[in-house]
Design a protein around this motif. Structure first.
Motif, PDB file in Angstrom:
ATOM      1  N   ASP A   1      16.313  16.983  33.127  1.00 32.01           N
ATOM      2  CA  ASP A   1      14.915  17.047  33.562  1.00 32.01           C
ATOM      3  C   ASP A   1      14.682  18.106  34.635  1.00 32.01           C
ATOM      4  N   MET A   2      15.642  19.013  34.812  1.00 36.19           N
ATOM      5  CA  MET A   2      15.490  20.082  35.795  1.00 36.19           C
ATOM      6  C   MET A   2      15.317  21.415  35.068  1.00 36.19           C
ATOM      7  N   ILE A   3      14.296  22.169  35.430  1.00 38.73           N
ATOM      8  CA  ILE A   3      13.978  23.423  34.754  1.00 38.73           C
ATOM      9  C   ILE A   3      14.893  24.547  35.233  1.00 38.73           C
TER      10      ILE A   3
ATOM     11  N   PHE B   1      20.264  29.406  37.781  1.00 36.26           N
ATOM     12  CA  PHE B   1      20.570  28.843  36.468  1.00 36.26           C
ATOM     13  C   PHE B   1      19.284  28.261  35.877  1.00 36.26           C
ATOM     14  N   VAL B   2      18.975  28.656  34.660  1.00 36.08           N
ATOM     15  CA  VAL B   2      17.745  28.209  33.999  1.00 36.08           C
ATOM     16  C   VAL B   2      18.100  27.345  32.801  1.00 36.08           C
ATOM     17  N   ASN B   3      17.437  26.209  32.695  1.00 31.78           N
ATOM     18  CA  ASN B   3      17.594  25.315  31.545  1.00 31.78           C
ATOM     19  C   ASN B   3      16.760  25.872  30.393  1.00 31.78           C
ATOM     20  N   THR B   4      17.412  26.231  29.293  1.00 33.18           N
ATOM     21  CA  THR B   4      16.709  26.911  28.190  1.00 33.18           C
ATOM     22  C   THR B   4      16.176  25.955  27.124  1.00 33.18           C
ATOM     23  N   LYS B   5      16.346  24.660  27.304  1.00 35.34           N
ATOM     24  CA  LYS B   5      15.907  23.707  26.281  1.00 35.34           C
ATOM     25  C   LYS B   5      14.376  23.636  26.217  1.00 35.34           C
ATOM     26  N   GLU B   6      13.895  23.043  25.153  1.00 39.72           N
ATOM     27  CA  GLU B   6      12.458  22.745  25.041  1.00 39.72           C
ATOM     28  C   GLU B   6      12.243  21.350  25.604  1.00 39.72           C
ATOM     29  N   PHE B   7      11.445  21.260  26.632  1.00 39.52           N
ATOM     30  CA  PHE B   7      11.225  19.984  27.306  1.00 39.52           C
ATOM     31  C   PHE B   7      10.121  19.200  26.593  1.00 39.52           C
ATOM     32  N   VAL B   8      10.343  17.905  26.420  1.00 40.25           N
ATOM     33  CA  VAL B   8       9.359  17.020  25.791  1.00 40.25           C
ATOM     34  C   VAL B   8       8.828  16.070  26.853  1.00 40.25           C
ATOM     35  N   VAL B   9       7.513  16.033  26.982  1.00 45.06           N
ATOM     36  CA  VAL B   9       6.874  15.230  28.027  1.00 45.06           C
ATOM     37  C   VAL B   9       5.881  14.262  27.375  1.00 45.06           C
TER      38      VAL B   9
ATOM     39  N   GLN C   1       5.231  19.753  24.574  1.00 48.80           N
ATOM     40  CA  GLN C   1       6.507  20.424  24.772  1.00 48.80           C
ATOM     41  C   GLN C   1       6.264  21.766  25.471  1.00 48.80           C
ATOM     42  N   PHE C   2       7.227  22.163  26.307  1.00 46.64           N
ATOM     43  CA  PHE C   2       7.138  23.475  26.937  1.00 46.64           C
ATOM     44  C   PHE C   2       8.534  24.018  27.182  1.00 46.64           C
ATOM     45  N   THR C   3       8.615  25.311  27.426  1.00 47.36           N
ATOM     46  CA  THR C   3       9.881  25.972  27.692  1.00 47.36           C
ATOM     47  C   THR C   3       9.629  27.154  28.616  1.00 47.36           C
ATOM     48  N   VAL C   4      10.700  27.662  29.228  1.00 46.36           N
ATOM     49  CA  VAL C   4      10.613  28.860  30.057  1.00 46.36           C
ATOM     50  C   VAL C   4      10.744  30.079  29.153  1.00 46.36           C
ATOM     51  N   ASN C   5       9.824  31.033  29.267  1.00 49.92           N
ATOM     52  CA  ASN C   5       9.871  32.204  28.385  1.00 49.92           C
ATOM     53  C   ASN C   5       9.744  33.544  29.114  1.00 49.92           C
ATOM     54  N   ASP C   6       9.528  33.515  30.437  1.00 50.42           N
ATOM     55  CA  ASP C   6       9.384  34.760  31.190  1.00 50.42           C
ATOM     56  C   ASP C   6      10.058  34.570  32.551  1.00 50.42           C
ATOM     57  N   TYR C   7      11.279  35.078  32.688  1.00 55.72           N
ATOM     58  CA  TYR C   7      12.049  34.871  33.915  1.00 55.72           C
ATOM     59  C   TYR C   7      11.448  35.615  35.101  1.00 55.72           C
ATOM     60  N   VAL C   8      10.874  36.778  34.878  1.00 55.76           N
ATOM     61  CA  VAL C   8      10.298  37.553  35.976  1.00 55.76           C
ATOM     62  C   VAL C   8       9.148  36.787  36.631  1.00 55.76           C
TER      63      VAL C   8
ATOM     64  N   VAL D   1      10.861  18.823  35.651  1.00 59.98           N
ATOM     65  CA  VAL D   1       9.885  18.659  34.576  1.00 59.98           C
ATOM     66  C   VAL D   1       8.716  17.806  35.049  1.00 59.98           C
ATOM     67  N   GLU D   2       9.010  16.820  35.882  1.00 60.50           N
ATOM     68  CA  GLU D   2       7.964  15.927  36.371  1.00 60.50           C
ATOM     69  C   GLU D   2       6.880  16.696  37.120  1.00 60.50           C
ATOM     70  N   GLU D   3       7.248  17.769  37.812  1.00 62.97           N
ATOM     71  CA  GLU D   3       6.267  18.565  38.544  1.00 62.97           C
ATOM     72  C   GLU D   3       5.326  19.296  37.593  1.00 62.97           C
ATOM     73  N   VAL D   4       5.853  19.764  36.472  1.00 62.75           N
ATOM     74  CA  VAL D   4       5.003  20.398  35.463  1.00 62.75           C
ATOM     75  C   VAL D   4       4.095  19.357  34.826  1.00 62.75           C
ATOM     76  N   LYS D   5       4.639  18.173  34.572  1.00 61.14           N
ATOM     77  CA  LYS D   5       3.839  17.100  33.970  1.00 61.14           C
ATOM     78  C   LYS D   5       2.657  16.742  34.866  1.00 61.14           C
ATOM     79  N   ILE D   6       2.920  16.580  36.163  1.00 58.44           N
ATOM     80  CA  ILE D   6       1.841  16.238  37.092  1.00 58.44           C
ATOM     81  C   ILE D   6       0.767  17.328  37.092  1.00 58.44           C
ATOM     82  N   ARG D   7       1.217  18.549  37.056  1.00 59.07           N
ATOM     83  CA  ARG D   7       0.273  19.674  37.091  1.00 59.07           C
ATOM     84  C   ARG D   7      -0.603  19.720  35.846  1.00 59.07           C
ATOM     85  N   LEU D   8       0.003  19.525  34.676  1.00 59.56           N
ATOM     86  CA  LEU D   8      -0.760  19.649  33.437  1.00 59.56           C
ATOM     87  C   LEU D   8      -1.607  18.415  33.149  1.00 59.56           C
TER      88      LEU D   8
END
Length: 325
Positions: free
Chosen positions: A20-22, A93-101, A129-136, A151-158
C-alpha cells in the motif's frame, strides 16, 4: 557489512516493502564503496542528486553500484569511491503495481429529480485503479519533499471530489434516475476522465473507475422492486395471485392466524379461478349456440324413396308410412 568484504559497504534496497506504499526513499544518503543495489520485482529505483534525476533502473536484480550503476548516472559517471568517502545521493524506490482502491460515498448525494424539491438521496460504491506513470512530475510535486507516500492518501484526495463528480455525471440529461445501474458504465467513464485531471500533474494516472452499485432510500427501492416485478409478470391479476401464493408458502404452520389467513387467501384464489373458468365456458357455449347444426338445418326429401309419393318435407310418407327423417 562483512558479507561484502568491506566494513563500509552497504545494501541499497527497499527492505520493508509495503503493497500500500506508492514510493519509499532510501534514508542513508551516502553510498559507500562496495555497496550493492537490490531491485525487487514490481519496483523501480531512481537515483537523485540535489533533487535531479541521475538515473532510472527498472530491471529487478542485484547490482554492484560502482561498476554497474555509476557508469549510467547522468552527471556522476566519473565518480570514484575513496576508501573513506562515499557518494551522496538519494535513491527513490517506486512501486510499479496498479493499485486498486475501494470507494463509497460517506453521505447520501442529493441528485436533482422531478417532483422532489430536495433531490433524491443516493449512495454509491465501487473501485478505481491508478498507477505511477511520470517520475519527473512525481518527484517535483510529491517525492521531492516526502520520504514515502501511501495509497490511502491518494484515496482520501480523490474520494473528496467524488460526490461532486457523481452529481455532475448522474445529472447529465437523459439519465434514468430509477435505473442508474444501466448507465453506470457511461457515468464511470466521465468520472474517470475528471479524476485523471486531479492527479496527472502529480505523475499518476487513474486507469479504471467502476461503479458497483447505486443505493436508493428504502422506500424508493421497494417501489422500484415492485414495479420491476409487475413488469416481469405483465398481468396485474397474475402478479396478485403470485404474491398471495408466495405469502402462503412463507406462512408458519404453528401460527393459527397465519394458517387462517392462508386458507382464506387460498379460497379466494380458487374462487377467482372458478369464476374465470365459468366466464370462459360461457363464452364458448354462446359461440356454440350461435353456430348452426347440420341436423337442424337439414330438410326432408320431397318424394318418398319407397313408393315415390310426393311428401313435401313430411316426416312420414302419407301413402306407405315410410319414415322420411
Amino acid at each position: 557489512m562483512a558479507f561484502f568484504g568491506n566494513q563500509f559497504s552497504d545494501v541499497v534496497e527497499w527492505d520493508e516493502f509495503r503493497d500500500d506504499m506508492i514510493f519509499w526513499k532510501w534514508k542513508n544518503r551516502e553510498i559507500k564503496k562496495g555497496s550493492r543495489l537490490i531491485i525487487r520485482p514490481g519496483q523501480d529505483a531512481i537515483f537523485l542528486n540535489n533533487g535531479r534525476v541521475e538515473g532510472i533502473f527498472t530491471e529487478d536484480g542485484d547490482y554492484d553500484i560502482e561498476s554497474q550503476i555509476v557508469p549510467f548516472l547522468s552527471t556522476l559517471k566519473g565518480f570514484r569511491f575513496g576508501f573513506n568517502s562515499g557518494m551522496r545521493v538519494e535513491v527513490l524506490f517506486v512501486n510499479t503495481k496498479e493499485f486498486v482502491v475501494r470507494w463509497g460515498t460517506k453521505n447520501p448525494i442529493n441528485i436533482p429529480a422531478p417532483g422532489l424539491p430536495g433531490g433524491m438521496p443516493i449512495r454509491a460504491n465501487g473501485t478505481f485503479q491508478f498507477t505511477v506513470n511520470d517520475y519527473v512530475n512525481l518527484i517535483d510535486k510529491i517525492a521531492g519533499v516526502r520520504d514515502s507516500y501511501l495509497v490511502e492518501e491518494v484515496k482520501i484526495r480523490l474520494t473528496a471530489v467524488l460526490d461532486q463528480l457523481l452529481m455532475k455525471w448522474i445529472s447529465k440529461e437523459g439519465q434514468n434516475m430509477f435505473n442508474l445501474q444501466a448507465n453506470a458504465h457511461e457515468i464511470g467513464k466521465g468520472i474517470l476522465d475528471d479524476l485523471n485531471m486531479e492527479v496527472m500533474d502529480d505523475g499518476m494516472k487513474v486507469t479504471g473507475f467502476q461503479i458497483m452499485s447505486f443505493n436508493y432510500p428504502q422506500e424508493i427501492q421497494d417501489m422500484i422492486n415492485k414495479n420491476a416485478s409487475i413488469g416481469m409478470v405483465g398481468d396485474v391479476s397474475k402478479y396478485q395471485q403470485i404474491s398471495v401464493a408466495d405469502a402462503m408458502g412463507k406462512s408458519s404452520g404453528s401460527n393459527t392466524a397465519s394458517d387462517m389467513a392462508g386458507m382464506m387467501m387460498g379460497m379466494n384464489i380458487a374462487k377467482e379461478m372458478m369464476n374465470n373458468q365459468k366466464e370462459s365456458g360461457s363464452e364458448q357455449n354462446a359461440g356454440s349456440q350461435d353456430a348452426p347444426t347440420a341436423s337442424g338445418d337439414a330438410k326432408g326429401p320431397n318424394f318418398c324413396p319407397n313408393c315415390g309419393e310426393k311428401v313435401s318435407g313430411a316426416k312420414f310418407c302419407p301413402n306407405c308410412g315410410q319414415k322420411l327423417a
